[in-house]
Structure formats: C-alpha cells, structure tokens
Design a protein around this motif. Structure first.
Motif, PDB file in Angstrom:
ATOM      1  N   ARG A 203       0.688  -1.133  -0.089  1.00 25.39           N
ATOM      2  CA  ARG A 203       0.080   0.048   0.189  1.00 25.39           C
ATOM      3  C   ARG A 203       0.743   1.178  -0.131  1.00 25.39           C
ATOM      4  O   ARG A 203       0.577   2.243  -0.783  1.00 25.39           O
ATOM      5  N   ASP A 204       1.934   1.236   0.986  1.00 28.52           N
ATOM      6  CA  ASP A 204       2.722   2.263   0.916  1.00 28.52           C
ATOM      7  C   ASP A 204       3.440   2.715  -0.423  1.00 28.52           C
ATOM      8  O   ASP A 204       3.801   3.926  -0.810  1.00 28.52           O
ATOM      9  N   ASP A 205       3.843   1.718  -0.867  1.00 27.92           N
ATOM     10  CA  ASP A 205       4.820   1.770  -2.235  1.00 27.92           C
ATOM     11  C   ASP A 205       3.739   1.961  -3.272  1.00 27.92           C
ATOM     12  O   ASP A 205       4.083   3.011  -4.272  1.00 27.92           O
ATOM     13  N   GLY A 206       2.479   1.508  -3.245  1.00 28.86           N
ATOM     14  CA  GLY A 206       1.522   1.898  -4.208  1.00 28.86           C
ATOM     15  C   GLY A 206       1.232   3.248  -4.245  1.00 28.86           C
ATOM     16  O   GLY A 206       0.925   4.305  -5.381  1.00 28.86           O
ATOM     17  N   ALA A 207       1.101   4.086  -2.837  1.00 27.69           N
ATOM     18  CA  ALA A 207       0.806   5.535  -2.874  1.00 27.69           C
ATOM     19  C   ALA A 207       2.023   6.266  -3.203  1.00 27.69           C
ATOM     20  O   ALA A 207       1.796   7.293  -4.081  1.00 27.69           O
ATOM     21  N   ALA A 208       3.418   5.798  -2.896  1.00 28.88           N
ATOM     22  CA  ALA A 208       4.180   6.535  -3.527  1.00 28.88           C
ATOM     23  C   ALA A 208       4.385   6.405  -4.980  1.00 28.88           C
ATOM     24  O   ALA A 208       4.940   7.742  -5.586  1.00 28.88           O
ATOM     25  N   LEU A 209       4.218   5.551  -5.700  1.00 24.64           N
ATOM     26  CA  LEU A 209       4.171   5.272  -7.002  1.00 24.64           C
ATOM     27  C   LEU A 209       3.185   6.118  -7.470  1.00 24.64           C
ATOM     28  O   LEU A 209       3.717   6.939  -8.911  1.00 24.64           O
ATOM     29  N   LEU A 210       2.004   6.440  -7.208  1.00 25.87           N
ATOM     30  CA  LEU A 210       0.993   7.235  -7.723  1.00 25.87           C
ATOM     31  C   LEU A 210       1.311   8.565  -7.660  1.00 25.87           C
ATOM     32  O   LEU A 210       1.037   9.406  -8.785  1.00 25.87           O
ATOM     33  N   SER A 211       2.068   8.844  -6.574  1.00 28.91           N
ATOM     34  CA  SER A 211       2.577  10.178  -6.398  1.00 28.91           C
ATOM     35  C   SER A 211       3.898  10.567  -7.560  1.00 28.91           C
ATOM     36  O   SER A 211       3.693  11.571  -8.092  1.00 28.91           O
ATOM     37  N   GLU A 212       4.308   9.480  -7.704  1.00 25.30           N
ATOM     38  CA  GLU A 212       5.840   9.787  -8.657  1.00 25.30           C
ATOM     39  C   GLU A 212       5.197   9.691 -10.151  1.00 25.30           C
ATOM     40  O   GLU A 212       5.653  10.550 -10.975  1.00 25.30           O
ATOM     41  N   TRP A 213       4.254   8.760 -10.499  1.00 22.57           N
ATOM     42  CA  TRP A 213       3.445   8.995 -11.602  1.00 22.57           C
ATOM     43  C   TRP A 213       2.842  10.402 -11.826  1.00 22.57           C
ATOM     44  O   TRP A 213       3.102  10.742 -13.214  1.00 22.57           O
ATOM     45  N   ALA A 214       2.140  10.944 -11.013  1.00 27.08           N
ATOM     46  CA  ALA A 214       1.598  12.239 -11.280  1.00 27.08           C
ATOM     47  C   ALA A 214       2.863  13.406 -11.419  1.00 27.08           C
ATOM     48  O   ALA A 214       2.730  14.317 -12.199  1.00 27.08           O
ATOM     49  N   ARG A 215       3.843  12.963 -10.839  1.00 26.18           N
ATOM     50  CA  ARG A 215       5.031  14.059 -10.849  1.00 26.18           C
ATOM     51  C   ARG A 215       5.635  13.942 -12.427  1.00 26.18           C
ATOM     52  O   ARG A 215       5.853  15.141 -12.729  1.00 26.18           O
ATOM     53  N   ILE A 216       6.050  13.019 -12.682  1.00 29.43           N
ATOM     54  CA  ILE A 216       6.671  12.802 -13.870  1.00 29.43           C
ATOM     55  C   ILE A 216       6.164  12.965 -15.158  1.00 29.43           C
ATOM     56  O   ILE A 216       6.187  13.119 -16.282  1.00 29.43           O
ATOM     57  N   CYS A 217       4.511  12.977 -15.014  1.00 26.93           N
ATOM     58  CA  CYS A 217       3.518  13.120 -16.157  1.00 26.93           C
ATOM     59  C   CYS A 217       3.323  14.486 -16.452  1.00 26.93           C
ATOM     60  O   CYS A 217       3.126  15.289 -15.318  1.00 26.93           O
ATOM     61  N   ARG A 218       3.506  14.991 -17.636  1.00 21.88           N
ATOM     62  CA  ARG A 218       3.166  16.357 -17.824  1.00 21.88           C
ATOM     63  C   ARG A 218       1.716  16.977 -17.411  1.00 21.88           C
ATOM     64  O   ARG A 218       0.928  15.986 -17.509  1.00 21.88           O
ATOM     65  N   SER A 219       1.545  18.132 -17.220  1.00 15.49           N
ATOM     66  CA  SER A 219      -0.128  18.473 -16.522  1.00 15.49           C
ATOM     67  C   SER A 219      -0.934  18.104 -17.627  1.00 15.49           C
ATOM     68  O   SER A 219      -1.977  17.951 -17.390  1.00 15.49           O
ATOM     69  N   THR A 220      -0.377  18.260 -18.951  1.00 17.09           N
ATOM     70  CA  THR A 220      -1.347  18.009 -20.298  1.00 17.09           C
ATOM     71  C   THR A 220      -1.244  16.711 -20.496  1.00 17.09           C
ATOM     72  O   THR A 220      -1.952  16.399 -21.533  1.00 17.09           O
TER      73      THR A 220
END
Length: 133
Positions: free
Chosen positions: A111-128
């Motif tokens: 669960r913790d790694d999943g939350a961290a991954l979701l955060s990282e994916w949002a960070r590396i994906c451009r806003s568009t």
C-alpha cells in the motif's frame, strides 16, 4: 519476430479475457500527435504495450524489474531500463513524459509503495499528459 521467451509471454494475450483487455487499452492510447512525444511503460513485461505505443508514434521508455523483460522490450522501444518502478521513477525529472502507462503493477506492491508510485507517476507526467493504469 518473437523469440521463444517473448512468444510465451505474448501468448497470454490470445486468451479471450486478455485479448479484450488489450482492445480496451488500445482504445485508450492516443496517437502521438507530434514526433518525439514521450511515453513511459512501467512494468513493461515483454514490451507488448510498448509495441502498441511505438506503433502510434510514441518515443517509449520501458521499465521492468526482470532483466529478460527489459532485454525483450529493448527491441521495441527508444530506451529500456532495468530496475524497480519506484526507484526508476524517483530518478526521473518532473513533467518528463506525455503518457505514463502502468498496467498489471500497482496490485503487486505494498500500500505504501503504491501510494508513492501514484505520487511519482503524477509528478513525472506532464500536466497535459495522460496516466493510464
């Protein structure tokens, strides 16, 4: 041409459930409207989805924990990275991809790694950009 390991891995997509799932995934992947648009395929497996992305004009970076998968995917992508998803994503700059795909991955981490991954994916994906899970 598929090598034996790749053929075995890709045969799973002949199953009716997997085949339909891929059909749905294909409808969600947009064409890269300009050349050089970057896509990240995290947990790329044999590179099947990476191949779909490349076929639609994406410059694909594929990531997998399994060295054999990385080797197979490397023939289909711009760049292939061997490593765990979280460490690799943490090493990437912010807003560096237009499309981030992570199929069959989140359910295999804590669960913790999943939350961290979701955060990282949002960070590396451009806003568009687009995040496909």
């Amino acid at each position: 041409m598929l090598n034996i390991g790749e053929e075995v891995l890709d045969k799973k997509y002949e199953n009716p459930y997997e085949s339909e799932r891929l059909n749905i995934i294909e409808t969600l992947i947009p064409d890269a409207t300009t050349s050089g648009r970057g896509a990240l395929d995290i947990g790329c497996g044999s590179g099947y989805v990476s191949r779909l992305l490349t076929g639609r004009g994406w410059a694909v970076t594929a990531v997998d924990l399994d060295a054999g998968n990385v080797e197979r995917a490397s023939e289909r992508v711009t760049k292939a990275i061997h490593g765990d998803a979280l460490s690799v994503c943490r090493s990437l700059p912010s807003s560096c991809f237009d499309l981030v795909c992570a199929f069959e991955l989140i359910e295999h981490v804590s669960r913790d790694d999943g939350a961290a991954l979701l955060s990282e994916w949002a960070r590396i994906c451009r806003s568009t950009g687009l995040l496909l899970l």
